[in-house]
Write a protein that holds these residues in place. Structure first.
Motif, PDB file in Angstrom:
ATOM      1  N   ALA A  20      38.536  33.091  45.204  1.00 64.99           N
ATOM      2  CA  ALA A  20      39.615  32.173  44.832  1.00 64.99           C
ATOM      3  C   ALA A  20      39.225  31.369  43.591  1.00 64.99           C
ATOM      4  CB  ALA A  20      39.930  31.248  45.997  1.00 64.99           C
ATOM      5  N   GLN A  21      37.960  30.962  43.513  1.00 59.78           N
ATOM      6  CA  GLN A  21      37.497  30.248  42.328  1.00 59.78           C
ATOM      7  C   GLN A  21      37.637  31.109  41.083  1.00 59.78           C
ATOM      8  OE1 GLN A  21      33.502  28.930  43.804  1.00 59.78           O
ATOM      9  NE2 GLN A  21      34.060  26.977  42.866  1.00 59.78           N
ATOM     10  N   GLU A  56      42.342  29.665  41.447  1.00 55.86           N
ATOM     11  CA  GLU A  56      43.200  29.004  42.429  1.00 55.86           C
ATOM     12  C   GLU A  56      42.860  27.517  42.546  1.00 55.86           C
ATOM     13  OE1 GLU A  56      43.867  30.744  46.233  1.00 55.86           O
ATOM     14  OE2 GLU A  56      43.484  32.796  45.521  1.00 55.86           O
ATOM     15  N   ASP A  57      43.842  26.747  42.979  1.00 56.10           N
ATOM     16  CA  ASP A  57      43.652  25.321  43.223  1.00 56.10           C
ATOM     17  C   ASP A  57      42.710  25.172  44.420  1.00 56.10           C
ATOM     18  OD1 ASP A  57      43.857  22.681  44.167  1.00 56.10           O
ATOM     19  OD2 ASP A  57      45.933  22.492  43.514  1.00 56.10           O
ATOM     20  N   LYS A  94      43.882  22.931  47.443  1.00 53.16           N
ATOM     21  CA  LYS A  94      44.869  23.586  48.302  1.00 53.16           C
ATOM     22  C   LYS A  94      44.240  24.726  49.088  1.00 53.16           C
ATOM     23  CE  LYS A  94      49.400  25.836  48.242  1.00 53.16           C
ATOM     24  NZ  LYS A  94      50.544  26.239  47.400  1.00 53.16           N
ATOM     25  N   PHE A  95      43.438  25.561  48.432  1.00 56.71           N
ATOM     26  CA  PHE A  95      42.799  26.683  49.128  1.00 56.71           C
ATOM     27  C   PHE A  95      41.931  26.166  50.273  1.00 56.71           C
ATOM     28  CE2 PHE A  95      39.096  29.352  49.866  1.00 56.71           C
ATOM     29  CZ  PHE A  95      39.670  30.589  50.103  1.00 56.71           C
TER      30      PHE A  95
END
Length: 501
Positions: free
Chosen positions: A340-341, A345-346, A349-350
């Motif tokens: 995700a990083q 991604e935020d 939120k994640f």
């Protein structure tokens, strides 16, 4: 009064109002007392373009083929419940003008001064202007307490938010109930423990206003500054003991420092004529009737994985089991964190779907306390996890996981638990506190359904739901606790003999 002895722990077998991950309860019917069932079935509330894109989203009911498809924009609303011995009311407004928004919200909730008015507002509105509007020439002594809410507010009519802000109020008068309000800013105290001493002073002022300094209150409500919650709770415990029911929330606002600087807005608390940007606002309640409270999280803790904190600082976990905390966290998530990083991604939120859990227990009382964590962006703390609650060396942490649907439904059931644990008490009004980080995990087009689900659990009465940056509650046997991504409920009791629908 019967108090909580054990909070519900999320598990894969916990009952939910929605059992499939991406399916919501249907049909969704409006429950606000201000709108009839037939009107509710015809209305789909959409974003109000006239108010800079403001949006009040309500549940979408099933529509009969012959019914109108007209779209109705609504920018304010509320309801009032009167009995022979008291009343309660809720009101909200999306007006960008603070004075108008405050007066409009009060007009829906009832203009009577009442015993207490709780006010929640997003930081786009000037808090001093709210105080001036609510304590105007006609109501100079109106007693108010409140704080900023993250993004919007919730009522039985749905979710209400706008780029220009929202103001919501909950008013009440209950015969036989005594209330007191107190506040103190960090600037007022000389102690190095400004957070603790401000909470202590605020409580003493609330007790003095209630003229019951020698009696323990039936309930304490705390609104405080984010980042100082544990010290405030420790001071309140010293003052009133560990078993007084307490529900609290940390004043909220934009979710990042960048937003704060860009929009030049911040969080705040209100207490009568005081506006606080740092400090504590406290309300105390004395009533011979049971008060319903509930405090819990809604995630599924993974009991087969755990680790011990081996290097921690204030709101920071450097190492778990001697390894960089980020690496352990990523392993627990099967590599999804770093994926995700890399995808940009935020992280707030994640990670809001994946808090760490700390099991707090003593004798027969227990609670899964959830902690919002995310990778530190400080180059000096690479590999560390930032936290929104204090963590100490030796704490055992577990990974946990949730979905927006699961959070929505499990939190919405809290009012039922509060009523049940208070011997099925008769409530006159309700307060539903919900984490702003948990709110951010819920798609905007689904937030209106929160109002429906909570209203079904609350029952037909005025209630309001702000969104906080931290949640506090009392579990009997464990004392006052602070966690993240959690929710709480207060059900204020109706006057003796007062019937509610």
């Amino acid at each position: 009064m019967k108090e909580l002895t054990r909070a519900p722990q999320a598990s894969s077998s916990a009952p939910e109002l929605v059992t499939r991950r991406d399916r919501l309860v249907a049909p969704l019917r409006r429950t606000s007392s201000a709108i009839s069932r037939s009107a509710a079935a015809a209305l789909v509330l959409l974003c109000a373009a006239a108010l800079a894109g403001g949006c009040s989203t309500a549940p979408k009911p099933e529509r009969a083929p012959e019914e109108s498809t007209a779209r109705v924009e609504k920018t304010s609303g509320g309801s009032i419940r009167r009995t022979a011995s008291g009343y309660s009311g809720v009101g909200w407004s999306l007006s960008p003008d603070t004075d108008k928004a405050a007066h409009e919200a009060m007009s829906h909730a009832g203009e009577d001064d009442g015993d207490l008015t709780m006010v929640f507002y997003t930081p786009q509105h000037n808090p001093q202007a709210i105080v001036s509007a609510l304590r105007d020439e006609e109501h100079p002594s109106r007693r108010i307490i409140g704080m900023t809410s993250h993004d919007g507010i919730l009522t039985a009519e749905g979710y209400h938010a706008a780029p220009t802000g929202v103001v919501g109020v909950l008013t009440m008068r209950m015969a036989g109930t005594t209330t007191g309000i107190g506040a103190a800013s960090f600037d007022e105290v000389a102690s190095e423990d400004k957070a603790g001493e401000s909470a202590r002073l605020a409580l003493r002022r609330a007790l003095e206003e209630a003229a019951k300094k020698e009696q323990r209150p039936s309930l304490i409500v705390l609104f405080g500054t984010h980042g100082h919650e544990e010290k405030m709770l420790a001071a309140l415990t010293q003052e009133s003991g560990p078993d007084v029911p307490l529900i609290g929330g940390s004043a909220a606002g934009p979710s990042s420092d960048i937003d704060l600087k860009k929009k030049k807005i911040t969080w705040s608390m209100l207490a009568n004529d005081k506006v606080l940007e740092s400090g504590a606002a406290v309300a105390v309640f004395y009533t011979p009737r049971p008060v319903g409270t509930a405090y819990a999280g809604g995630f599924r803790r993974e009991p087969s994985k755990s680790g011990v904190v081996t290097d921690a600082a204030f709101r920071l976990i450097r190492k778990i089991d001697g390894r960089p905390a980020v690496d352990v966290y990523d392993d627990w998530l099967g590599g999804r964190l770093k994926e995700a990083q890399a995808a940009g991604e935020d992280m707030l939120k994640f990670c809001g779907f994946h808090p760490l859990a700390r099991v707090v227990k003593k004798d027969q009382a227990a609670l899964d306390q959830f902690l919002h964590v995310w990778p530190s962006d400080d180059p000096a703390e690479t590999g560390s996890l930032r936290t929104a609650s204090n963590v100490a060396n030796g704490d055992v942490l577990f990974p946990s996981e949730g979905t927006w649907n699961m959070l929505l439904n499990r939190f919405a059931a809290l009012p039922r638990q509060a009523k049940r644990d208070a011997n099925e008490m008769t409530p006159a009004a309700g307060l539903f506190m919900y984490c702003g980080g948990a709110l951010d995990t819920i798609p905007r087009d689904q937030r209106g359904n929160m109002g429906y689900l909570v209203a079904q659990s609350m029952g037909d009465m005025p209630w309001i739901g702000p969104f906080s940056w931290g949640e506090q509650g009392n579990i009997r046997g464990l004392g006052h606790l602070h966690g993240n991504l959690m929710a709480s409920t207060i059900l204020f009791p109706a006057s003796e003999g007062a019937a509610t629908k």
